[in-house]
Enzyme design. Structure first.
Site, PDB file in Angstrom:
ATOM      1  CG  ASN A 212      10.780  -1.127   5.238  1.00 43.99           C
ATOM      2  OD1 ASN A 212      11.615  -1.944   4.839  1.00 43.99           O
ATOM      3  ND2 ASN A 212       9.674  -0.873   4.567  1.00 43.99           N
ATOM      4  CG  ASP A 281       1.644  -0.901   6.417  1.00 43.30           C
ATOM      5  OD1 ASP A 281       1.309  -1.586   5.425  1.00 43.30           O
ATOM      6  OD2 ASP A 281       2.178  -1.398   7.430  1.00 43.30           O
ATOM      7  CG  PHE A 325       7.371 -12.920   3.653  1.00 40.10           C
ATOM      8  CD1 PHE A 325       7.222 -13.410   2.372  1.00 40.10           C
ATOM      9  CD2 PHE A 325       8.436 -13.374   4.426  1.00 40.10           C
ATOM     10  CE1 PHE A 325       8.111 -14.341   1.861  1.00 40.10           C
ATOM     11  CE2 PHE A 325       9.337 -14.300   3.932  1.00 40.10           C
ATOM     12  CZ  PHE A 325       9.177 -14.784   2.650  1.00 40.10           C
ATOM     13  CE  LYS A 339       0.364  -8.386   9.366  1.00 37.42           C
ATOM     14  NZ  LYS A 339       1.763  -8.047   9.571  1.00 37.42           N
TER      15      LYS A 339
HETATM   16  O1  PMT Z   1      14.504  -7.828   2.934  1.00 39.54           O
HETATM   17  P1  PMT Z   1      15.166  -8.532   4.116  1.00 39.54           P
HETATM   18  O2  PMT Z   1      16.151  -7.647   4.824  1.00 39.54           O
HETATM   19  O3  PMT Z   1      15.751  -9.840   3.723  1.00 39.54           O
HETATM   20  O4  PMT Z   1      14.030  -8.830   5.199  1.00 39.54           O
HETATM   21  C1  PMT Z   1      12.995  -9.704   4.878  1.00 39.54           C
HETATM   22  C2  PMT Z   1      11.664  -9.230   5.451  1.00 39.54           C
HETATM   23  C3  PMT Z   1      11.733  -9.218   6.966  1.00 39.54           C
HETATM   24  C4  PMT Z   1      11.320  -7.829   4.940  1.00 39.54           C
HETATM   25  C5  PMT Z   1      10.579 -10.251   4.924  1.00 39.54           C
HETATM   26  O5  PMT Z   1      10.941 -11.524   5.373  1.00 39.54           O
HETATM   27  C6  PMT Z   1       9.183  -9.891   5.442  1.00 39.54           C
HETATM   28  O6  PMT Z   1       8.774 -10.303   6.517  1.00 39.54           O
HETATM   29  N1  PMT Z   1       8.417  -9.088   4.649  1.00 39.54           N
HETATM   30  C7  PMT Z   1       7.085  -8.608   5.043  1.00 39.54           C
HETATM   31  C8  PMT Z   1       7.234  -7.458   5.999  1.00 39.54           C
HETATM   32  C9  PMT Z   1       5.918  -7.063   6.688  1.00 39.54           C
HETATM   33  O7  PMT Z   1       5.852  -6.905   7.844  1.00 39.54           O
HETATM   34  O8  PMT Z   1       4.911  -6.991   5.945  1.00 39.54           O
HETATM   35  P2  PMT Z   1       3.433  -6.517   6.492  1.00 39.54           P
HETATM   36  O9  PMT Z   1       3.054  -7.225   7.716  1.00 39.54           O
HETATM   37  O10 PMT Z   1       3.421  -5.047   6.479  1.00 39.54           O
HETATM   38  O11 PMT Z   1       2.568  -7.027   5.302  1.00 39.54           O
HETATM   39  C10 PMT Z   1       2.085  -8.350   5.184  1.00 39.54           C
HETATM   40  C11 PMT Z   1       2.126  -8.744   3.737  1.00 39.54           C
HETATM   41  O12 PMT Z   1       1.365  -7.816   2.947  1.00 39.54           O
HETATM   42  C12 PMT Z   1       3.509  -8.767   3.137  1.00 39.54           C
HETATM   43  O13 PMT Z   1       3.603  -9.875   2.268  1.00 39.54           O
HETATM   44  C13 PMT Z   1       3.601  -7.455   2.336  1.00 39.54           C
HETATM   45  O14 PMT Z   1       4.445  -7.585   1.179  1.00 39.54           O
HETATM   46  C14 PMT Z   1       2.142  -7.217   1.928  1.00 39.54           C
HETATM   47  N2  PMT Z   1       1.790  -5.785   1.855  1.00 39.54           N
HETATM   48  C15 PMT Z   1       1.876  -4.981   2.947  1.00 39.54           C
HETATM   49  C16 PMT Z   1       1.495  -3.636   2.843  1.00 39.54           C
HETATM   50  C17 PMT Z   1       1.034  -3.156   1.612  1.00 39.54           C
HETATM   51  N3  PMT Z   1       0.694  -1.879   1.483  1.00 39.54           N
HETATM   52  N4  PMT Z   1       0.967  -3.978   0.570  1.00 39.54           N
HETATM   53  C18 PMT Z   1       1.325  -5.280   0.650  1.00 39.54           C
HETATM   54  O15 PMT Z   1       1.272  -6.033  -0.319  1.00 39.54           O
END
Ligand code: PMT
Length: 406
Positions: A212, A281, A325, A339
């Site tokens: 991504n 994911d 995040f 979340k």
């Molecule tokens: O890296 P940059 O270019 O500065 O951009 C920053 C960012 C946009 C990536 C950051 O600010 C951000 O939002 N990161 C989370 C991205 C996201 O959408 O995560 P998610 O909604 O898929 O997951 C939610 C949370 O679970 C996140 O904290 C993620 O780290 C965690 N997660 C998700 C999937 C997974 N398999 N394991 C996880 O731990």
């Protein structure tokens, strides 16, 4: 340009000694000034053999000092200059000058300033590897650490003399970061913070992968600011183009599975976990061992869910503060709260990626910080370092409400 910087309105006294790396001190003056500091340069006589006084004068916009008797109207510069400074930085520091500092020798303006200064002193060595690794140098640097000086270690690489090894002056950005760390308030002292950053890459075959657009900038900013504020920081990062931050334990990973393993191995150590990484994911169910050849017009890939690292931490957490995040393109607050609850978080930072300048790849971000107790902070669009300060302020507040240090 950031609206706020640790270096804003700070006075830095930069001592330049006689090394070929003196040209990098010119870059350092620019970098410190760009970040809001006023820089006063003091050169030793031999520094003048490598870079002219006019260069530093033009870059700093201030008088450059070379000896104790520069200006009869300004007596005792060795007392007044460090008094006016917030920090003294010696960059580059030669073997000879380090030896003088270690033994309290004060035979020119700069060495006298070092002895008279009652301000933080940073020493940035630069020399040939053999000189740097000599036991006399090791002993001298040890002595400087005992005096409470901060040594900014040189880098390893090709040297001006043609040799290769440790001895290259640290990069100006690294020295700047060390100066900020010395000057920053230490309200995270004693905290152990685990930060994840960047994307993960899920391999399809030896040359292709699913990933991504995360650049790592948000997570790296958090790691830097946490370190600056006194925390011990471990940064677990997916592949990015960013340099490893100074003073931080850095753990590079590639896939979600590798990130999962690394995070779990540090979880018991950490008091605060901040998961800024954009973890894939889904990943290909199997990795094709040879490069996939084009053949059929269509190609289907079977994908499997990767481990949800944060959800697992939410189940396992005991005393840790967990920060997640959420990058969303619609229903920002609703999705973020879902979340936060689903993963048993203390705090979630939601970025609306439809806002120009926010989210993936940008130097700036605009976020909603939502706590488990229901508090919400809406930030304007700010530099990611400024967002990091806001997030860490909120983390501290949550910890204090919870009853002080854990
Ligand atoms: O890296 P940059 O270019 O500065 O951009 C920053 C960012 C946009 C990536 C950051 O600010 C951000 O939002 N990161 C989370 C991205 C996201 O959408 O995560 P998610 O909604 O898929 O997951 C939610 C949370 O679970 C996140 O904290 C993620 O780290 C965690 N997660 C998700 C999937 C997974 N398999 N394991 C996880 O731990």
């Amino acid at each position: 340009m950031m609206r706020f910087s640790t270096l804003s309105s700070k006075n830095i006294l930069l001592g330049v000694t006689g090394s070929i790396a003196a040209y990098k001190a010119a870059e350092l003056v620019r970098e410190l000034s760009r970040q809001g500091a006023a820089v006063t340069v003091v050169m030793t006589e031999s520094a003048g053999k490598f870079v002219g006084l006019t260069t530093f004068n033009a870059l700093s916009g201030r008088t450059v000092y070379t000896n104790l008797f520069n200006n009869p109207a300004e007596p005792a510069p060795h007392i007044n200059l460090p008094r006016q400074a917030d920090a003294v930085v010696i960059a580059p520091a030669t073997a000879n000058f380090i030896g003088k500092m270690a033994h309290g020798i004060a035979d020119d303006l700069l060495s006298t300033i070092v002895l008279a200064a009652q301000k933080p002193i940073l020493v940035c060595p630069a020399m040939n590897s053999a000189m740097y690794e000599h036991p006399a140098m090791k002993g001298n640097l040890e002595q400087l650490r005992k005096y409470g000086y901060q040594v900014v270690e040189p880098e390893t690489g090709p040297l001006a003399c043609g040799d290769e090894g440790p001895g290259r002056l640290a990069e100006p950005s690294t020295i700047c970061e060390a100066v900020k760390t010395v000057l920053e308030k230490k309200d995270l002292q004693g905290r152990k913070i685990l930060v994840t950053a960047g994307p993960t890459e899920e391999p399809i075959d030896p040359v292709r992968f699913i990933s991504n657009r995360s650049s790592g900038k948000m997570g790296y900013s958090l790691a830097r600011v946490a370190r600056r504020r006194g925390a011990e920081v471990v940064l677990i990062s997916g592949p990015t183009c960013l340099s490893k931050p100074w003073g931080i334990e850095f753990v590079p990973v590639r896939t979600a599975a590798e990130m999962h393993k690394a995070v779990m191995s540090y979880f018991d150590w950490a008091t605060i976990v901040i998961k800024a990484a954009a973890v894939a994911d889904y990943g290909p169910s199997t990795v094709i061992p040879q490069k996939l050849k084009k053949g059929t017009p269509d190609l289907s890939l079977k994908l499997t869910r990767t481990p949800d690292i944060l959800k697992e931490l939410g189940k396992r957490k005991k005393r840790q503060i967990l920060v997640g995040f959420a990058a969303e393109s619609k229903n920002l607050a609703v999705e973020a709260r879902r979340k936060l609850q689903e993963k048993n978080l203390d705090l979630i930072v939601a970025n609306d990626i439809t806002v120009p300048g926010a989210g993936f790849g940008f130097d700036t971000n605009q976020v909603k910080i939502i706590t488990a107790a229901g508090g919400v902070i809406d930030s304007p669009l700010l530099d990611k370092e400024e967002i990091a300060y806001l997030i860490l302020d909120k983390v501290l507040e949550v910890m204090q409400k919870r009853g002080g240090r854990s």
